[in-house]
Scaffold this motif. Sequence first.
Motif, short mmCIF file in Angstrom:
data_model
loop_
_atom_site.label_atom_id
_atom_site.label_comp_id
_atom_site.label_asym_id
_atom_site.label_seq_id
_atom_site.Cartn_x
_atom_site.Cartn_y
_atom_site.Cartn_z
N ALA A 1 0.57 -1.18 -0.07
CA ALA A 1 0.01 0.15 0.04
C ALA A 1 0.76 1.25 0.05
CB ALA A 1 -0.93 -0.05 1.05
N LYS A 2 2.04 1.33 0.71
CA LYS A 2 2.78 2.48 0.84
C LYS A 2 3.40 2.83 -0.76
CE LYS A 2 5.52 1.39 4.29
NZ LYS A 2 6.33 1.28 5.38
N ASN A 3 3.87 1.48 -1.19
CA ASN A 3 4.70 1.95 -2.48
C ASN A 3 3.36 2.25 -3.54
OD1 ASN A 3 6.92 1.04 -1.87
ND2 ASN A 3 6.46 -1.23 -2.13
N LEU A 4 2.28 1.69 -3.53
CA LEU A 4 1.33 2.18 -4.53
C LEU A 4 0.95 3.70 -4.14
CD1 LEU A 4 -0.94 1.70 -6.78
CD2 LEU A 4 -2.39 0.74 -4.99
N THR A 5 0.72 3.90 -3.02
CA THR A 5 0.44 5.64 -2.61
C THR A 5 1.62 6.44 -3.17
OG1 THR A 5 -0.69 4.77 -0.45
CG2 THR A 5 0.05 7.12 -0.85
N LEU A 6 2.79 6.16 -3.06
CA LEU A 6 4.14 6.82 -3.44
C LEU A 6 3.97 6.86 -5.01
CD1 LEU A 6 6.91 8.29 -3.21
CD2 LEU A 6 7.91 5.89 -3.24
N GLN A 7 3.61 5.94 -5.87
CA GLN A 7 3.56 5.76 -7.18
C GLN A 7 2.14 6.82 -7.51
OE1 GLN A 7 2.78 1.74 -8.21
NE2 GLN A 7 5.01 1.28 -8.06
N THR A 8 1.10 6.91 -6.91
CA THR A 8 0.12 7.66 -7.16
C THR A 8 0.52 9.10 -7.01
OG1 THR A 8 -1.25 5.89 -6.59
CG2 THR A 8 -2.42 8.04 -6.62
N VAL A 9 1.07 9.56 -5.73
CA VAL A 9 1.77 10.81 -5.40
C VAL A 9 2.67 11.23 -6.58
CG1 VAL A 9 3.20 12.08 -3.94
CG2 VAL A 9 1.49 10.47 -3.07
N VAL A 10 3.57 10.47 -7.15
CA VAL A 10 4.40 10.51 -8.16
C VAL A 10 3.80 10.94 -9.44
CG1 VAL A 10 6.29 9.79 -9.70
CG2 VAL A 10 6.39 9.42 -7.08
N THR A 11 2.67 10.38 -9.54
CA THR A 11 1.82 10.59 -11.03
C THR A 11 0.99 11.91 -10.79
OG1 THR A 11 1.53 8.13 -11.01
CG2 THR A 11 -0.14 9.63 -12.13
N LYS B 1 6.89 14.12 3.33
CA LYS B 1 7.45 12.75 3.63
C LYS B 1 7.40 11.87 2.21
CE LYS B 1 5.04 12.78 8.10
NZ LYS B 1 3.75 12.24 8.67
N TYR B 2 6.46 12.17 1.51
CA TYR B 2 6.57 11.33 0.21
C TYR B 2 7.90 11.83 -0.75
CZ TYR B 2 2.59 8.48 1.21
OH TYR B 2 1.83 7.17 1.81
N LEU B 3 7.88 13.10 -0.72
CA LEU B 3 8.88 13.94 -1.68
C LEU B 3 10.25 13.21 -0.99
CD1 LEU B 3 8.13 17.55 -1.54
CD2 LEU B 3 7.87 15.89 -3.43
N TYR B 4 10.48 12.97 0.10
CA TYR B 4 11.80 12.57 0.85
C TYR B 4 11.85 10.95 0.31
CZ TYR B 4 13.28 16.51 3.06
OH TYR B 4 13.57 18.05 3.44
N LYS B 5 10.58 10.42 0.45
CA LYS B 5 10.76 8.89 0.22
C LYS B 5 10.94 8.70 -1.38
CE LYS B 5 8.24 4.61 0.61
NZ LYS B 5 8.27 3.81 1.45
N GLY B 6 10.44 9.42 -2.29
CA GLY B 6 10.74 9.62 -3.67
C GLY B 6 12.19 9.92 -3.83
N MET B 7 12.96 10.78 -3.23
CA MET B 7 14.25 11.33 -3.32
C MET B 7 14.93 10.05 -3.06
SD MET B 7 14.52 15.07 -2.04
CE MET B 7 13.11 16.38 -2.32
N GLY B 8 14.45 9.25 -1.85
CA GLY B 8 15.47 8.18 -1.57
C GLY B 8 15.61 6.86 -2.14
N MET B 9 14.63 6.95 -3.27
CA MET B 9 14.54 5.75 -4.20
C MET B 9 15.85 5.82 -5.02
SD MET B 9 10.58 5.88 -5.34
CE MET B 9 10.82 4.98 -6.64
N PRO B 10 16.29 4.36 -5.19
CA PRO B 10 17.37 4.45 -6.37
C PRO B 10 17.23 4.84 -7.53
CG PRO B 10 17.01 2.45 -5.14
CD PRO B 10 15.94 3.05 -4.75
N GLY B 11 17.65 5.79 -8.22
CA GLY B 11 17.56 6.37 -9.45
C GLY B 11 16.15 7.43 -9.57
N TRP B 12 15.78 7.56 -8.50
CA TRP B 12 14.72 8.39 -8.36
C TRP B 12 13.42 7.77 -8.94
CZ3 TRP B 12 15.04 13.71 -6.36
CH2 TRP B 12 16.36 14.11 -5.98
N GLY B 13 13.26 6.73 -9.04
CA GLY B 13 12.13 5.94 -9.64
C GLY B 13 11.45 6.45 -10.92
N ASP B 14 10.30 6.62 -10.65
CA ASP B 14 9.58 7.09 -11.87
C ASP B 14 9.72 8.62 -12.25
OD1 ASP B 14 9.15 4.46 -12.73
OD2 ASP B 14 7.23 4.51 -11.58
N VAL B 15 10.11 9.38 -11.24
CA VAL B 15 10.28 10.74 -11.39
C VAL B 15 11.59 11.41 -11.44
CG1 VAL B 15 10.37 11.04 -8.95
CG2 VAL B 15 9.07 12.96 -10.42
N SER B 16 11.54 12.34 -12.22
CA SER B 16 12.88 13.07 -12.29
C SER B 16 13.01 13.92 -10.98
CB SER B 16 12.99 14.09 -13.58
OG SER B 16 12.26 15.14 -13.12
N GLY B 17 14.50 14.23 -10.82
CA GLY B 17 15.01 14.72 -9.65
C GLY B 17 14.36 16.29 -9.61
#
Length: 159
Positions: A77-87, A114-130
């Motif tokens: 659920a946390k990963n899905l929420t992060l993906q949705t926030v990034v979208t 919190k989600y911004l920092y979680k996104g920044m902590g993902m390797p390679g920034w995930g699906d979002v640009s820095g």
Amino acid sequence: MAPTDVKFRKIDVDAYDEDVLLETELYDPDPRDPQQVIEETKARAAAVRSSLSKGDILGALVTILDNPPYGSNAEEAKNLTLQTVVTVLNSTKATDIPNVVRSLPPEAQDTLMKYLYKGMGMPGWGDVSGSVLLGWHEKLTEVAGTGCIVRAMTDRRMA
């Protein structure tokens, strides 16, 4: 000359320490059942997609940031929420970010940080640009102040 017995390096010394602080002692677990949490998250993600199709960025953010999942039993659920926030972040024009951030309630601003920092902590920034994450971080800090950063860093329930 190196010792031949290296088994001592694999000992978990924390297992012998009575004063170890466990993650479960930092906060109360999410009272919801893990299956309920993932179902609620999927429903919110669908509502966010609907809001985005109507061009309602603020509504989409408020929806996904409300009652976020937390705890060790809600990883999906946390990963899905992060993906949705990034979208949502990726769907927002840079010129609209300040107005959206100003319109968020303070609790949602803290959760977004919190989600911004979680996104920044993902390797390679995930699906979002820095630049997207840093742009949102800059605007959010201008509106909510550095207290938002402190609250995001000290709240153990998220990420």
